[in-house]
Design an enzyme around this catalytic site. Structure first.
Site, mmCIF file in Angstrom:
data_model
loop_
_atom_site.group_PDB
_atom_site.id
_atom_site.type_symbol
_atom_site.label_atom_id
_atom_site.label_comp_id
_atom_site.label_asym_id
_atom_site.label_seq_id
_atom_site.Cartn_x
_atom_site.Cartn_y
_atom_site.Cartn_z
ATOM 1 N N HIS A 190 48.713 80.832 39.790
ATOM 2 C CA HIS A 190 50.030 80.634 39.177
ATOM 3 C C HIS A 190 50.009 80.400 37.666
ATOM 4 O O HIS A 190 51.035 80.518 37.002
ATOM 5 C CB HIS A 190 50.709 79.445 39.854
ATOM 6 C CG HIS A 190 52.205 79.450 39.769
ATOM 7 N ND1 HIS A 190 52.931 80.307 38.979
ATOM 8 C CD2 HIS A 190 53.119 78.698 40.395
ATOM 9 C CE1 HIS A 190 54.218 80.065 39.116
ATOM 10 N NE2 HIS A 190 54.364 79.096 39.971
ATOM 11 N N TYR A 306 62.995 69.198 42.329
ATOM 12 C CA TYR A 306 62.592 70.167 41.296
ATOM 13 C C TYR A 306 63.093 71.546 41.708
ATOM 14 O O TYR A 306 62.833 71.996 42.817
ATOM 15 C CB TYR A 306 61.066 70.181 41.179
ATOM 16 C CG TYR A 306 60.473 71.145 40.167
ATOM 17 C CD1 TYR A 306 59.941 70.672 38.979
ATOM 18 C CD2 TYR A 306 60.429 72.514 40.401
ATOM 19 C CE1 TYR A 306 59.371 71.535 38.051
ATOM 20 C CE2 TYR A 306 59.872 73.387 39.481
ATOM 21 C CZ TYR A 306 59.343 72.895 38.305
ATOM 22 O OH TYR A 306 58.789 73.756 37.395
#
Length: 487
Positions: A190, A306
């Protein structure tokens, strides 16, 4: 593979979306994360003319160019078939080598310096790290099975997330995983880019495979393979016993973490963005408020939430955080399970919470969020060696609900409904929390990926999935909209 990078960047420009910084597309190929004892680094080379393939414990280098041109699909098929037919055995330490990329970073960094800095080990490691990407020809069968839709999708997702912990090179920009029943997927590192880049790659793979390339009636790639193309070569390793012990220790770290992931992948096809838009609400706000309602019912409390937002308006923009759990969303959630509240009041609270969510999303997109500013303050405090009680407290708060939406970027699903993507998922970021990824696929489908940890007695991914489905339907019912409503 540099020419492909331009292709993907250009295609994004012609669709009705703000383009992302092309630097992320540039790193899609020829990129690898390198371990360090202090910090990791990202290595990106300008071009690569090969890939590395892993099959039954063996590593193979496959050239993608011949006579100055890219190999054709039928020629690549020939290369893969050669690997599948190869009966050679793994060299000592070779089979589980990639476990080094799955365990703690410092032991991997030290092992890399000690055992892979010279000779054939360095040459082989360079071949892996400088490959355009990594391919695993997996020896398991995965994919959706109609007779077992729940378990089959969960197993499919977990196989892509971590596999055996030694059959994906987790440091590469992505590992293309091909299962023995021809189902496919990606495992992505990522740090080099964000999920929409990989999602866009996968849409291109699906569309070009189905609409442009195709197969013959007997299942082969179309076209002919010319003779004389060099076949793959085995990478050579000399891995001493002490290095093999490091590999086994890394695997011993990674395997319990992987086995602890409770992953649930499921489609929600009761309705999609078509119905959500009839409420005059952003589909993303609709889903995020459903997640708040589902989490409250699941855990009996609210938590710091989040949601990733792209900062694509900025050069080299990555993400900002939308803190989806707000005063407005909490009022709405409490009202939903209060039998004394009227439908009109609940609807009004929903609209207020959705409007506020959209406001926060716009702030995040335009650089006016708070979390990246907090991160910058943290970096400055470290540089100046200043202790900040405020930063210490606020940055230590766990994200017990971490969410992300993968966008559907350019495939016309009305013309090509068979190209529906299940999207992608990730593990929980808190030991006692949930990770939720979703992709709003057209007007009538949302695909969810829910993760948590088996070791946490309070969480359960399947239970949370049921709560998400119920929350979505309960919000729909506020507006008296049935599944096939035309209102």
């Amino acid at each position: 593979m540099g020419s492909l990078t331009f292709l993907f960047s250009f295609q994004l420009m012609i669709y009705n979306a703000i383009p992302m910084c092309s630097s992320q597309y540039e790193r899609l190929f020829n990129t690898c994360r390198l371990p360090g004892t202090e910090t990791d680094t990202i290595q990106h080379i300008k071009d690569s003319k090969h890939i590395v393939v892993y099959h039954k414990g063996c590593y193979y280098k496959v050239w993608l160019y011949y006579d100055g041109r890219l190999l054709k699909p039928r020629e690549i098929e020939q290369q893969m078939q050669w690997i599948l037919d190869d009966k050679s055995e793994p060299q000592p330490g070779e089979e589980k080598l990639a476990a080094l990329t799955a365990g703690d970073r410092v032991p991997w960094a030290k092992a890399r310096q000690t055992y892979f800095a010279r000779g054939k080990n360095k040459q082989s490691l360079d071949a892996v790290e400088k490959a355009a990407f990594f391919v695993t020809l997996d020896d398991t069968a995965q994919g959706y099975r109609e007779e077992d839709p729940v378990t089959s999708m969960d197993t499919y997702a977990k196989a892509l997330l971590h596999g055996k912990c030694y059959d994906r090179w987790f440091d590469k920009s992505f590992t293309l995983v091909v299962f023995k029943n021809a189902k496919m997927g990606l495992n992505t590192e990522h740090s080099w880019a964000d999920a929409p880049i990989v999602g866009h790659l996968w849409e291109n793979v699906m569309s070009s495979d189905c609409l442009e390339l195709g197969y013959t009636e007997d299942g082969h790639c179309k076209g002919e393979a010319i003779s004389g193309i060099p076949m793959p070569t085995r990478l050579q390793w000399e891995i001493p016993e002490e290095c093999q012990e490091v590999i086994e220790r890394s695997l011993a770290v990674a395997r319990p973490l992987a086995e602890d992931v409770d992953f649930h992948s499921f489609p929600f096809d009761t309705f999609g963005k078509g119905l959500m838009k009839k409420t005059k609400t952003s589909p993303d706000a609709f889903v995020q408020l459903a997640l708040q309602l589902a989490h409250y019912r699941d855990m009996g409390k609210f938590c710091l939430t989040y949601e990733a937002s792209m900062t694509r308006l900025f050069r080299e923009g990555r993400t900002e955080t939308v803190r989806s759990c707000t005063v407005q969303s909490c009022k709405f959630v409490r009202a939903m399970d209060d039998p004394t509240e009227s439908i009109e009041k609940k609807r009004a609270l929903f609209k207020a919470a959705a409007d506020n969510h959209q406001h926060l999303y716009r702030l995040a997109m335009t650089g006016s969020g708070i979390d990246r500013h907090l991160f910058c303050l943290y970096v400055v405090s470290k540089y100046l060696a200043v202790e900040s009680p405020f930063l210490k407290e606020v940055l230590a708060e766990p994200w017990r609900l971490s969410t992300s939406q993968t966008p559907q970027q350019h495939i016309d699903l009305n013309k090509n409904p068979e190209m529906e993507s299940s999207g992608g998922g990730f593990g929980p970021v808190a030991d006692d929390g949930y990770g939720v990824s979703y992709i709003i696929v057209g007007d009538n489908l949302i695909n969810f990926h829910v993760s948590s940890k088996f070791s946490c007695p309070e969480t359960n991914s399947h239970r949370f999935g049921k709560n998400i489905k119920q929350a979505l339907c309960d919000i729909r019912n506020l507006f008296s909209l049935g599944k096939n409503s035309t209102k």
